[in-house]
Scaffold this motif. Structure first.
Motif, PDB file in Angstrom:
ATOM      1  N   GLY A 139      94.500 -27.067  17.213  1.00 60.84           N
ATOM      2  CA  GLY A 139      93.600 -27.532  18.266  1.00 60.84           C
ATOM      3  C   GLY A 139      94.284 -27.438  19.615  1.00 60.84           C
ATOM      4  N   VAL A 140      93.501 -27.569  20.676  1.00 62.18           N
ATOM      5  CA  VAL A 140      94.062 -27.427  22.020  1.00 62.18           C
ATOM      6  C   VAL A 140      95.108 -28.497  22.304  1.00 62.18           C
ATOM      7  CG1 VAL A 140      92.023 -26.296  22.978  1.00 62.18           C
ATOM      8  CG2 VAL A 140      92.153 -28.782  22.990  1.00 62.18           C
ATOM      9  N   GLU A 141      94.965 -29.658  21.651  1.00 62.90           N
ATOM     10  CA  GLU A 141      95.909 -30.749  21.894  1.00 62.90           C
ATOM     11  C   GLU A 141      97.164 -30.645  21.031  1.00 62.90           C
ATOM     12  OE1 GLU A 141      92.947 -32.350  18.791  1.00 62.90           O
ATOM     13  OE2 GLU A 141      92.994 -30.939  20.464  1.00 62.90           O
ATOM     14  N   MET A 142      97.136 -29.752  20.023  1.00 62.50           N
ATOM     15  CA  MET A 142      98.255 -29.655  19.082  1.00 62.50           C
ATOM     16  C   MET A 142      99.144 -28.464  19.423  1.00 62.50           C
ATOM     17  SD  MET A 142      97.863 -32.304  17.309  1.00 62.50           S
ATOM     18  CE  MET A 142      99.043 -32.075  16.004  1.00 62.50           C
ATOM     19  N   LYS A 143      99.665 -28.471  20.639  1.00 61.94           N
ATOM     20  CA  LYS A 143     100.578 -27.433  21.094  1.00 61.94           C
ATOM     21  C   LYS A 143     101.940 -28.056  21.378  1.00 61.94           C
ATOM     22  CE  LYS A 143      97.129 -24.454  21.269  1.00 61.94           C
ATOM     23  NZ  LYS A 143      97.003 -23.386  20.266  1.00 61.94           N
ATOM     24  N   SER A 144     102.955 -27.222  21.433  1.00 57.85           N
ATOM     25  CA  SER A 144     104.283 -27.632  21.859  1.00 57.85           C
ATOM     26  C   SER A 144     104.770 -28.869  21.091  1.00 57.85           C
ATOM     27  CB  SER A 144     104.279 -27.876  23.373  1.00 57.85           C
ATOM     28  OG  SER A 144     105.582 -28.145  23.850  1.00 57.85           O
ATOM     29  N   THR A 301      97.938 -41.239  14.435  1.00 55.76           N
ATOM     30  CA  THR A 301      98.828 -40.423  13.615  1.00 55.76           C
ATOM     31  C   THR A 301      98.670 -38.928  13.879  1.00 55.76           C
ATOM     32  OG1 THR A 301      97.271 -40.126  11.791  1.00 55.76           O
ATOM     33  CG2 THR A 301      98.565 -42.155  11.794  1.00 55.76           C
ATOM     34  N   GLU A 302      97.685 -38.567  14.698  1.00 59.12           N
ATOM     35  CA  GLU A 302      97.404 -37.160  15.019  1.00 59.12           C
ATOM     36  C   GLU A 302      97.104 -36.340  13.764  1.00 59.12           C
ATOM     37  OE1 GLU A 302     100.538 -35.573  17.466  1.00 59.12           O
ATOM     38  OE2 GLU A 302     100.600 -37.367  18.736  1.00 59.12           O
ATOM     39  N   CYS A 303      96.554 -36.997  12.734  1.00 56.92           N
ATOM     40  CA  CYS A 303      96.283 -36.308  11.473  1.00 56.92           C
ATOM     41  C   CYS A 303      95.083 -35.372  11.564  1.00 56.92           C
ATOM     42  CB  CYS A 303      96.076 -37.316  10.345  1.00 56.92           C
ATOM     43  SG  CYS A 303      94.593 -38.345  10.542  1.00 56.92           S
ATOM     44  N   PRO A 321      88.079 -36.094  19.109  1.00 56.82           N
ATOM     45  CA  PRO A 321      88.467 -37.514  19.136  1.00 56.82           C
ATOM     46  C   PRO A 321      89.975 -37.718  19.106  1.00 56.82           C
ATOM     47  CG  PRO A 321      86.635 -37.178  17.624  1.00 56.82           C
ATOM     48  CD  PRO A 321      87.097 -35.816  18.049  1.00 56.82           C
ATOM     49  N   ARG A 322      90.687 -36.834  18.384  1.00 52.49           N
ATOM     50  CA  ARG A 322      92.148 -36.935  18.374  1.00 52.49           C
ATOM     51  C   ARG A 322      92.705 -36.743  19.783  1.00 52.49           C
ATOM     52  NH1 ARG A 322      95.066 -32.824  14.529  1.00 52.49           N
ATOM     53  NH2 ARG A 322      93.852 -31.368  15.790  1.00 52.49           N
ATOM     54  N   LYS A 323      92.164 -35.788  20.522  1.00 51.59           N
ATOM     55  CA  LYS A 323      92.627 -35.541  21.895  1.00 51.59           C
ATOM     56  C   LYS A 323      92.344 -36.744  22.791  1.00 51.59           C
ATOM     57  CE  LYS A 323      92.153 -32.400  25.827  1.00 51.59           C
ATOM     58  NZ  LYS A 323      91.659 -33.402  26.778  1.00 51.59           N
TER      59      LYS A 323
END
Length: 431
Positions: A139-144, A301-303, A321-323
């Motif tokens: 996802g866009v938020e799951m970088k770096s 938990t960013e799961c 929702p995670r973001k």
């Protein structure tokens, strides 16, 4: 004596640094507005036992549930061994609990089986993230950093379990050689298979055992102090987060006291509202959210379970929702750093809305509560989204045209549609 002093300094430094960082996190959470979540203590405690300890909401996905349960049990139970390591390190003893006899052998054997389970579970988790590349881990938020965070922890867990087993394997060989204070104690059902990989000389075995022993305890203190910077803070926050979670029906929205008082005054001219300080409607920044919202952000938990069931995200909308939770935590961390540098009254000209979370995201939400239902530790992203919407509508009068049309129809016609209330039953007459 030198090793005991080093160990004591390391322990004090590790605990002090964690306390320092944990206090900062608690201070940041207290930035939020007050909210009473002390009602129904028995029900709250039962919720915590069921959701946090029992992990019942994770059982919806059996494979990760079983793997996570193994890691969770290993983390909790193997840490009993850490208690022995701490005592041995401070007082210079070795296997201080060996006097428990057969029960001690049972414990060490159980720890080894759990360590093997944790090792295998972490390996499978790494494969799921980096080889199978499951969609909810992207996802866009799951970088770096967010993407690397889980890998760092999983690799660390594997290294710690390896060190634990190698430590026991070398210890067992030293026991067989009758070396020094390596008394005969413990059962080694897993590490027994590693003994063939180790050297045969006593001096080399002592070196391996001591390196693994120090690596294990230093790794634990490093892990402890990594938690405040990681999504793995949920290891600690999952319990208060579930205890203070919302016990009301998920579809029930909160009422704003100021609006409720206005309505009561309209319906009853004799009603006198209690004195309240003037405030704003909804939330533009983290200061306007409640402490529960902010604790939710630190607990995430960013799961990706929330995002994987979000109908807006599934249909290609910008919302995740995670973001929302990650952005709230990032903004809160930024505010906390500003407090450290410039004081509590510093304004950096940024806000959660617009600078972190876009208008398109909050208006893509259907308010279905699928995300709150899916979260394994009762985090509520919708509560934050609703407060951001309230600010946009009630403070700025800024909303999409379709929302403005609906609100106008409710005000004029008592329904979301543009038809007059007098025409509501025309469909029945036409039939």
């Amino acid at each position: 004596m030198a090793s005991q002093i080093i160990f004591l300094i390391l322990t004090l430094a590790g605990v002090a640094l964690f306390t320092f960082n944990a206090r900062k996190v608690i201070r940041n959470i207290k930035i939020g507005k007050p909210q009473n979540r002390t009602d129904q203590p028995a029900k709250r405690f039962a919720t915590m036992l069921k959701v946090a300890f029992g992990q019942t909401k994770m059982a919806v996905r059996p494979v990760p549930f079983i793997l996570h349960l193994v890691v969770y049990l290993g983390f909790v139970i193997i840490n009993l061994e850490v208690l022995e390591i701490m005592i041995d390190g401070i007082f210079g003893t070795h296997r201080i609990f060996a006097g428990l006899g057969g029960f001690y052998n049972f414990l060490i054997g159980s720890f080894e089986l759990l360590a093997l389970g944790v090792w295998l579970a972490c390996a499978v988790f790494l494969i799921r993230r980096n080889v199978l590349k499951l969609k909810r881990f992207s996802g866009v938020e799951m970088k770096s950093w967010p993407k690397s965070d889980a890998n760092y922890i999983l690799i660390t867990e594997i290294l710690l379990m390896t060190a634990f087993l190698l430590m026991n394997a070398s210890d067992a060989k030293l026991q067989a050689l009758g070396e020094g204070h390596y008394i005969n104690a413990g059962a080694f059902p897993v590490s027994a298979y590693l003994q063939g990989l180790l050297p045969t000389s006593a001096s080399s075995l002592i070196l391996v055992e001591r390196i693994c022993w120090w690596f294990h305890i230093v790794g634990i203190f490093a892990f402890l102090n990594y938690l405040p910077y990681s999504k793995h803070f949920h290891i600690l926050f999952a319990f208060p987060n579930t205890y203070f979670s919302n016990l009301e029906p998920k579809g029930e929205f909160t009422n704003m006291a100021s609006v409720t008082n206005e309505v009561k005054a309209m319906l009853d001219p004799s009603f006198v509202p209690a004195e309240t300080a003037p405030g704003k409607f909804g939330a533009k920044d983290v200061h306007d959210l409640t402490w529960v919202n902010l604790m939710n952000a630190y607990t995430c938990t960013e799961c990706g379970r929330c995002t994987s069931v979000c109908p807006a995200n599934i249909t290609g909308k910008l919302l995740s929702p995670r973001k929302i939770m990650m952005d709230t935590r990032d903004r809160l961390e930024e505010v906390g750093k500003n407090i450290d540098k410039h004081g509590a009254d510093h304004q950096d000209g940024k806000s959660l809305l617009d600078d972190y979370i876009s208008r398109e995201e909050i208006w893509a939400c259907t308010s279905c509560n699928a995300c709150t239902e899916a979260c394994p530790i009762n985090i509520d992203p919708l509560a934050i989204i609703v407060e951001l919407r309230r600010f946009a509508v009630m403070e700025e009068s800024v909303a999409p045209a379709s929302i403005n049309a609906m609100l106008g129809n409710v005000e004029n016609n008592g329904a979301p549609w543009k038809y007059s209330p007098a025409d509501r039953l025309n469909w029945a007459q036409e039939g």
